[in-house]
Design a protein around this motif. Structure first.
Motif, PDB file in Angstrom:
ATOM      1  N   VAL A   1      -5.889  -7.438  -0.628  1.00 64.58           N
ATOM      2  CA  VAL A   1      -6.183  -6.152   0.019  1.00 64.58           C
ATOM      3  C   VAL A   1      -5.579  -4.998  -0.760  1.00 64.58           C
ATOM      4  CG1 VAL A   1      -5.738  -4.763   2.079  1.00 64.58           C
ATOM      5  CG2 VAL A   1      -6.478  -7.131   2.314  1.00 64.58           C
ATOM      6  N   THR A   2      -4.329  -5.149  -1.173  1.00 62.89           N
ATOM      7  CA  THR A   2      -3.659  -4.082  -1.926  1.00 62.89           C
ATOM      8  C   THR A   2      -4.382  -3.808  -3.240  1.00 62.89           C
ATOM      9  OG1 THR A   2      -1.539  -4.711  -0.937  1.00 62.89           O
ATOM     10  CG2 THR A   2      -1.471  -3.344  -2.917  1.00 62.89           C
ATOM     11  N   LEU A   3      -4.727  -4.861  -3.966  1.00 65.32           N
ATOM     12  CA  LEU A   3      -5.440  -4.687  -5.232  1.00 65.32           C
ATOM     13  C   LEU A   3      -6.813  -4.061  -5.015  1.00 65.32           C
ATOM     14  CD1 LEU A   3      -4.560  -8.044  -7.040  1.00 65.32           C
ATOM     15  CD2 LEU A   3      -3.588  -5.784  -7.468  1.00 65.32           C
ATOM     16  N   SER A   4      -7.499  -4.454  -3.958  1.00 65.28           N
ATOM     17  CA  SER A   4      -8.831  -3.906  -3.689  1.00 65.28           C
ATOM     18  C   SER A   4      -8.766  -2.418  -3.377  1.00 65.28           C
ATOM     19  CB  SER A   4      -9.481  -4.659  -2.521  1.00 65.28           C
ATOM     20  OG  SER A   4      -9.609  -6.042  -2.819  1.00 65.28           O
TER      21      SER A   4
ATOM     22  N   LEU B   1       0.819  -1.207   0.000  1.00 61.01           N
ATOM     23  CA  LEU B   1       0.000   0.000   0.000  1.00 61.01           C
ATOM     24  C   LEU B   1       0.856   1.262   0.000  1.00 61.01           C
ATOM     25  CD1 LEU B   1      -2.831  -1.036   2.487  1.00 61.01           C
ATOM     26  CD2 LEU B   1      -2.996  -0.778   0.008  1.00 61.01           C
ATOM     27  N   THR B   2       1.959   1.264   0.761  1.00 59.47           N
ATOM     28  CA  THR B   2       2.819   2.444   0.745  1.00 59.47           C
ATOM     29  C   THR B   2       3.506   2.620  -0.610  1.00 59.47           C
ATOM     30  OG1 THR B   2       4.551   1.084   1.772  1.00 59.47           O
ATOM     31  CG2 THR B   2       3.241   2.484   3.212  1.00 59.47           C
ATOM     32  N   ALA B   3       3.884   1.505  -1.250  1.00 57.59           N
ATOM     33  CA  ALA B   3       4.456   1.612  -2.595  1.00 57.59           C
ATOM     34  C   ALA B   3       3.426   2.123  -3.582  1.00 57.59           C
ATOM     35  CB  ALA B   3       4.993   0.254  -3.040  1.00 57.59           C
ATOM     36  N   THR B   4       2.180   1.670  -3.440  1.00 57.55           N
ATOM     37  CA  THR B   4       1.115   2.158  -4.305  1.00 57.55           C
ATOM     38  C   THR B   4       0.851   3.636  -4.069  1.00 57.55           C
ATOM     39  OG1 THR B   4       0.094  -0.044  -4.322  1.00 57.55           O
ATOM     40  CG2 THR B   4      -1.295   1.814  -4.962  1.00 57.55           C
TER      41      THR B   4
ATOM     42  N   ALA C   1     -10.367   0.523  -5.631  1.00 61.39           N
ATOM     43  CA  ALA C   1     -11.370   1.407  -5.037  1.00 61.39           C
ATOM     44  C   ALA C   1     -11.025   2.876  -5.238  1.00 61.39           C
ATOM     45  CB  ALA C   1     -11.519   1.100  -3.547  1.00 61.39           C
ATOM     46  N   HIS C   2      -9.720   3.196  -5.295  1.00 63.38           N
ATOM     47  CA  HIS C   2      -9.285   4.589  -5.455  1.00 63.38           C
ATOM     48  C   HIS C   2      -8.806   4.898  -6.867  1.00 63.38           C
ATOM     49  CE1 HIS C   2      -9.114   4.065  -1.054  1.00 63.38           C
ATOM     50  NE2 HIS C   2      -9.299   5.366  -0.989  1.00 63.38           N
ATOM     51  N   ASN C   3      -8.996   3.948  -7.777  1.00 57.69           N
ATOM     52  CA  ASN C   3      -8.531   4.131  -9.162  1.00 57.69           C
ATOM     53  C   ASN C   3      -7.030   4.399  -9.225  1.00 57.69           C
ATOM     54  OD1 ASN C   3     -11.104   3.803 -10.382  1.00 57.69           O
ATOM     55  ND2 ASN C   3     -11.632   5.923  -9.878  1.00 57.69           N
ATOM     56  N   TRP C   4      -6.278   3.692  -8.396  1.00 58.56           N
ATOM     57  CA  TRP C   4      -4.827   3.797  -8.391  1.00 58.56           C
ATOM     58  C   TRP C   4      -4.227   2.640  -9.185  1.00 58.56           C
ATOM     59  CZ3 TRP C   4      -3.764   4.737  -2.452  1.00 58.56           C
ATOM     60  CH2 TRP C   4      -4.264   6.001  -2.106  1.00 58.56           C
ATOM     61  N   THR C   5      -2.956   2.782  -9.474  1.00 59.51           N
ATOM     62  CA  THR C   5      -2.201   1.692 -10.082  1.00 59.51           C
ATOM     63  C   THR C   5      -1.501   0.920  -8.968  1.00 59.51           C
ATOM     64  OG1 THR C   5      -1.843   2.947 -12.109  1.00 59.51           O
ATOM     65  CG2 THR C   5      -0.386   1.075 -11.706  1.00 59.51           C
ATOM     66  N   ALA C   6      -1.894  -0.348  -8.802  1.00 61.76           N
ATOM     67  CA  ALA C   6      -1.316  -1.160  -7.727  1.00 61.76           C
ATOM     68  C   ALA C   6       0.148  -1.459  -8.018  1.00 61.76           C
ATOM     69  CB  ALA C   6      -2.098  -2.462  -7.566  1.00 61.76           C
ATOM     70  N   ILE C   7       0.988  -1.321  -6.997  1.00 64.74           N
ATOM     71  CA  ILE C   7       2.418  -1.598  -7.116  1.00 64.74           C
ATOM     72  C   ILE C   7       2.787  -2.620  -6.046  1.00 64.74           C
ATOM     73  CG2 ILE C   7       4.746  -0.640  -6.979  1.00 64.74           C
ATOM     74  CD1 ILE C   7       3.629   2.031  -7.866  1.00 64.74           C
TER      75      ILE C   7
END
Length: 426
Positions: free
Chosen positions: A374-377, A58-61, A381-387
């Motif tokens: 959890v990270t992908l969800s 999550l912090t990397a994302t 949910a925030h329209n971010w790119t998961a890292i």
């Protein structure tokens, strides 16, 4: 003295293969003997490893989001502060009180890449009396609308453009009002509600310590300097004519809105462009670099959340150790029977170490899977790119294995020390 002859092995069964197979079978049987306890034990490692991977993911994302979403607002803003350097021409060496020229807005806007620029400063040290009516001697009179704790800012016309205003009603004062030192004001929508001003058709006025200022505009929102929405703004030259130059404690500040990529160059040029005779009186502050902002935002978060993940992992380790120790105590008779049938202490220790390692590995695998979900969800949910960095997800099951081995070390050592005769008596 002759040593006793070793017991011959069956020629068709290698000892190593037989030991490993038996060890795996006995470990699995021991784990499945108490399924509910095993599930709770795995849960501790699952939470620890899952928190570890999820926090890093999550912090990397979030770091990637800050990098790609690095606010254009902050990247196109330069602040120039009046540092009040001592003037050598003055015998006392006192700091100058206002180092911006009268045409400071125009000088800054002539810089290549500048869009709007303006100065502002706080007029009063203590909040003044602000109301919609004023008496000749006592200030606010009965029946007037008043507001306490409001700040009055002297703002040049260019500042009202640089903050990115959205008007609710009226208009902004301009260079015409400023150059003629007219008593006009722009207020925020919150101030207008507190003063009971709903529209400007009747040309309402606000009284600041008894001095009237006609309200020409009401701000609904600003992109920069949101504190202006809770203040009364009057023209810079009007304020200096009525109240004098700003005190050293409330030195004037200039805000320059720039185009993307021009902020750092303008920060280098602004002091010299504004005061070519005394550039050291002004200090330009460029926007922070994106990487520096990433480090400052995510560094403290990483430390805090990794500490929490470590605490969770320690709790999981203690849980595995406690469960394994209880299992040793419950299976004392079984351990004694195995020892009497020829099992050595290392075999007993290996069995319990294997059980705890399997529990830790299972918790690590499940925790890694849960953290990825959890990270992908959160990213979706925030329209971010998961890292998800491979160096954080791939070793995670190994962390669970090491946790299990560490937790099972003492119970396995205790089981290995149990004597067969003593165990069989219990």
């Amino acid at each position: 003295m002759r040593r006793p002859a070793r017991r011959p092995r069956h020629p068709g069964i290698p000892r190593t293969r037989m030991v490993l197979r038996d060890l795996a079978a006995e470990s699995v049987a021991g784990i499945l003997q108490r399924p509910a306890r095993t599930a709770l034990t795995v849960l501790g490692t699952l939470l620890g490893v899952g928190a570890f991977v999820a926090i890093l993911g999550l912090t990397a994302t979030a770091r990637g989001q800050i990098s790609s979403d690095f606010t254009v607002l902050a990247a196109t803003q330069v602040t120039v502060k009046d540092v009040g350097a001592p003037d050598p021409a003055q015998q006392t060496g006192a700091a100058t009180r206002y180092d911006f020229p009268d045409d400071a807005d125009q000088r800054a806007e002539r810089l290549n890449g500048a869009v709007h620029a303006g100065t502002y400063w706080q007029v009063f040290k203590t909040p003044p009396a602000v109301s919609t009516r004023s008496g000749p001697a006592t200030g606010a009179v009965a029946g007037s609308q008043g507001a306490e704790g409001l700040t009055v800012y002297a703002a040049s016309p260019g500042l009202l453009q640089a903050v990115g205003p959205t008007l609710s009603s009226g208009t902004l004062y301009n260079t015409f009002h400023d150059s003629r030192r007219m008593h006009v004001a722009v207020i925020g929508s919150a101030v207008a509600r507190r003063l009971g001003i709903s529209n400007l058709a009747a040309q309402p006025a606000v009284f600041v310590n008894g001095t009237p200022y006609t309200v020409v505009g009401i701000l609904r929102n600003v992109e920069r300097l949101p504190n202006l929405l809770l203040s009364v703004m009057i023209p810079d030259r009007t304020a200096r004519a009525d109240y004098g130059d700003p005190a050293p404690d409330y030195a004037a500040t200039m805000l320059i809105q720039t185009r993307v990529g021009a902020a750092r160059l303008i920060a280098q040029q602004a002091p010299l462009a504004l005061r070519p005779d005394r550039p050291d009186h002004l200090q330009a502050v460029p926007p922070p670099a994106p990487h520096a902002l990433q480090d400052s935002v995510t560094g403290s978060l990483d430390s805090l959340f990794l500490l929490l993940a470590g605490i969770t992992l320690v709790i999981g380790t203690v849980g595995i150790a406690n469960t394994t120790l209880v299992s040793v105590l419950e299976r004392t008779g079984e351990i004694g029977l195995r020892r009497s049938l020829g099992a050595r202490p290392r075999h007993i220790a290996a069995q319990f170490l294997t059980e705890s390692a399997v529990l830790g590995t299972l918790g690590g695998l499940l925790g890694t899977a849960v953290s990825i979900v959890v990270t992908l969800s959160v990213a979706l949910a925030h329209n971010w790119t998961a890292i998800l960095d491979p160096w954080t997800t791939l070793p995670a099951p190994l962390i669970g294995t090491l946790t299990g081995l560490l937790a099972g070390a003492y119970p396995a050592l205790r089981a290995a020390r149990i004597e067969p005769a003593e165990a069989l008596r219990r």
